[in-house]
Design a protein around this motif. Sequence first.
Motif, PDB file in Angstrom:
ATOM      1  N   THR A 228       0.831  -1.210   0.000  1.00  0.00           N
ATOM      2  CA  THR A 228       0.000   0.000   0.000  1.00  0.00           C
ATOM      3  C   THR A 228       0.863   1.255   0.000  1.00  0.00           C
ATOM      4  O   THR A 228       0.605   2.220  -0.744  1.00  0.00           O
ATOM      5  N   LEU A 229       1.894   1.256   0.832  1.00  0.00           N
ATOM      6  CA  LEU A 229       2.798   2.410   0.887  1.00  0.00           C
ATOM      7  C   LEU A 229       3.495   2.616  -0.454  1.00  0.00           C
ATOM      8  O   LEU A 229       3.633   3.751  -0.931  1.00  0.00           O
ATOM      9  N   ALA A 230       3.930   1.511  -1.090  1.00  0.00           N
ATOM     10  CA  ALA A 230       4.599   1.627  -2.391  1.00  0.00           C
ATOM     11  C   ALA A 230       3.648   2.164  -3.455  1.00  0.00           C
ATOM     12  O   ALA A 230       4.033   2.995  -4.289  1.00  0.00           O
ATOM     13  N   LEU A 231       2.389   1.711  -3.436  1.00  0.00           N
ATOM     14  CA  LEU A 231       1.421   2.190  -4.427  1.00  0.00           C
ATOM     15  C   LEU A 231       1.089   3.662  -4.214  1.00  0.00           C
ATOM     16  O   LEU A 231       0.889   4.410  -5.176  1.00  0.00           O
ATOM     17  N   ILE A 244      -1.799  11.513   3.331  1.00  0.00           N
ATOM     18  CA  ILE A 244      -2.124  10.105   3.100  1.00  0.00           C
ATOM     19  C   ILE A 244      -0.883   9.240   3.252  1.00  0.00           C
ATOM     20  O   ILE A 244      -0.926   8.160   3.856  1.00  0.00           O
ATOM     21  N   GLU A 245       0.235   9.704   2.725  1.00  0.00           N
ATOM     22  CA  GLU A 245       1.458   8.908   2.830  1.00  0.00           C
ATOM     23  C   GLU A 245       1.863   8.717   4.286  1.00  0.00           C
ATOM     24  O   GLU A 245       2.275   7.620   4.686  1.00  0.00           O
ATOM     25  N   TRP A 250       2.216   4.772   8.886  1.00  0.00           N
ATOM     26  CA  TRP A 250       1.916   4.253  10.217  1.00  0.00           C
ATOM     27  C   TRP A 250       1.078   2.977  10.129  1.00  0.00           C
ATOM     28  O   TRP A 250       1.301   2.022  10.912  1.00  0.00           O
ATOM     29  N   ALA A 251       0.132   2.926   9.207  1.00  0.00           N
ATOM     30  CA  ALA A 251      -0.666   1.714   9.032  1.00  0.00           C
ATOM     31  C   ALA A 251       0.216   0.535   8.606  1.00  0.00           C
ATOM     32  O   ALA A 251       0.021  -0.605   9.068  1.00  0.00           O
ATOM     33  N   ALA A 252       1.193   0.795   7.747  1.00  0.00           N
ATOM     34  CA  ALA A 252       2.100  -0.265   7.317  1.00  0.00           C
ATOM     35  C   ALA A 252       2.893  -0.817   8.499  1.00  0.00           C
ATOM     36  O   ALA A 252       3.101  -2.033   8.612  1.00  0.00           O
TER      37      ALA A 252
END
Length: 537
Positions: A228-231, A244-245, A250-252
């Motif tokens: 998700t972070l990479a996308l 958002i990033e 933090w979610a990652a």
Amino acid sequence: MSIAVATLVCALAACGRAGTPAPVVTGAPALVSDALHECRHVHRPGRQVLQLPAPDGGWSGHPQAVVVLNALSGEVDIRHGLRDRCGTLEDARTLDSRFRAGVGTVLVPDAGDTAPIEIEYDANPLPLWRPIVQLGEPAPVQRADIGRFAIRIASLAVVLTLVMSALLSFVATRERAFLTYATTVGVFAIWLALLSGLWAWPRPWLPVGSFAVQAMVGLAVALIGVTTLALVRQSWLRRRVPQIERGVRWAARLLVIAGLCAPLLPPIVLAAMSVATEVGFYLLALAFAGVAIVALVRRRGGGPSLLAGLLPFLVVAAMEAFAPTALALWKVEAYMLAGGWLALTCSMVLTLRLGVLRRQRDEMQRLAQTDPLTGLPNRRAALEQLERSIGAAKLADTPLTVAFLDLDHFKRINDRHGHECGDRVLRHVAHALRGAFRSNDHVARMGGEEFLVILPGADPGHARARIETLRTMLSGASVVLDVPGLQVTLSAGISALRPEDAGVDALLQRADTAMYAAKHAGRDRTELEAERPAVVD
């Protein structure tokens, strides 16, 4: 090189004299063999039992190949009558060597026998991964098994190649993004190995033991966050909505922690986590596909590459929703191919993005060494070039000449015609300098109204002739610039490299002294070093 060629010729000649080359024999006679996996004939509680009934009239007496795929944990037992074969994907040494993608064997029921073939296996711990049983003639079943195994090996090889490529790029560029990518794709390669059973082929090489399924689910959860972070970083959201990033980062981290805790979870929670992870990834792919489409419509960057990377997973998600049985037959291979494609597109985007950054860095370096008014190299770039030219001239034992040029009465031009006219004069002189000297000569603005010309391989006489050509070009400046009464002349000093010159200082000092001598002698002239005593105003 000549020695190597001679050695090769001699070797070929020796082969010709000896006739057919002797074969190379390796290995030694087998003294032991891998012990067959012991099958347990007693049904154990909690295991699934599937019976493949005989056709009408009983079995034909021909060999029957049976392969069980996607048995992610535990032992698979295939039996008919006294024939019993069992194995586990956790150790490929227990498998029938004719089958590699799953647990399989070949049975030969007697003609007319009506007893079913019985298959016993552990319940699948992941609800969305259905076991597949193939029954049929041995040759087609074996070919299909070889095809599956080839796809799995090739997909894992591609991903590992991307990891090695990223590591080599990191060593070459020291760009941290390559190291991050290599680490993420390396973890993804481990997940693919766990999913396909390649982690235990030809023998277990990952220290996960009986926790292969837990490790697979935990890595999947962690990869969801990292992917998700990479996308996000690949899409336009990073620039438009930077918050958002930060949130996804933090979610990652939380997902990585949750993935590490997967081995501690009870089976029912692990199953629920696997379903949530898979469905969540499908929804994530769909959401980012929308982001990519918005980017395409609004002509923002990153849209095509993002959509291309997600497209295979969108197909898998659609089949999971509308044709789950068809997908189940090739789900492992579909995930491996789609994951390899996503890793490949991310690698391409990373390489292109770093290429853009490198070009921007090169442009910044060029601007740092360029005079913004004239477009000529500035003093810093000129001194670096002069050092290189001196080194090359001494190495090749060729002449080197420099000319120091200064516009006459430039302050008077500014005072009489304005600073805007002075800037136009400087640009006109720069243009004339490029036209008057050779393409391999180096022209630079040293500051103010001073210019330096470096002439590799030229003697002072050639430099003087070029400067006289420049004077002719500048004589019509008032017409070219449409400034009546404008006169543009220059004073020049020429110096040649001497054997005792250790650097740029002495050479430039002599050219500067000669230029001041030209100023003292009345301006609008050229002086060679030491032609007359230098007197500074």
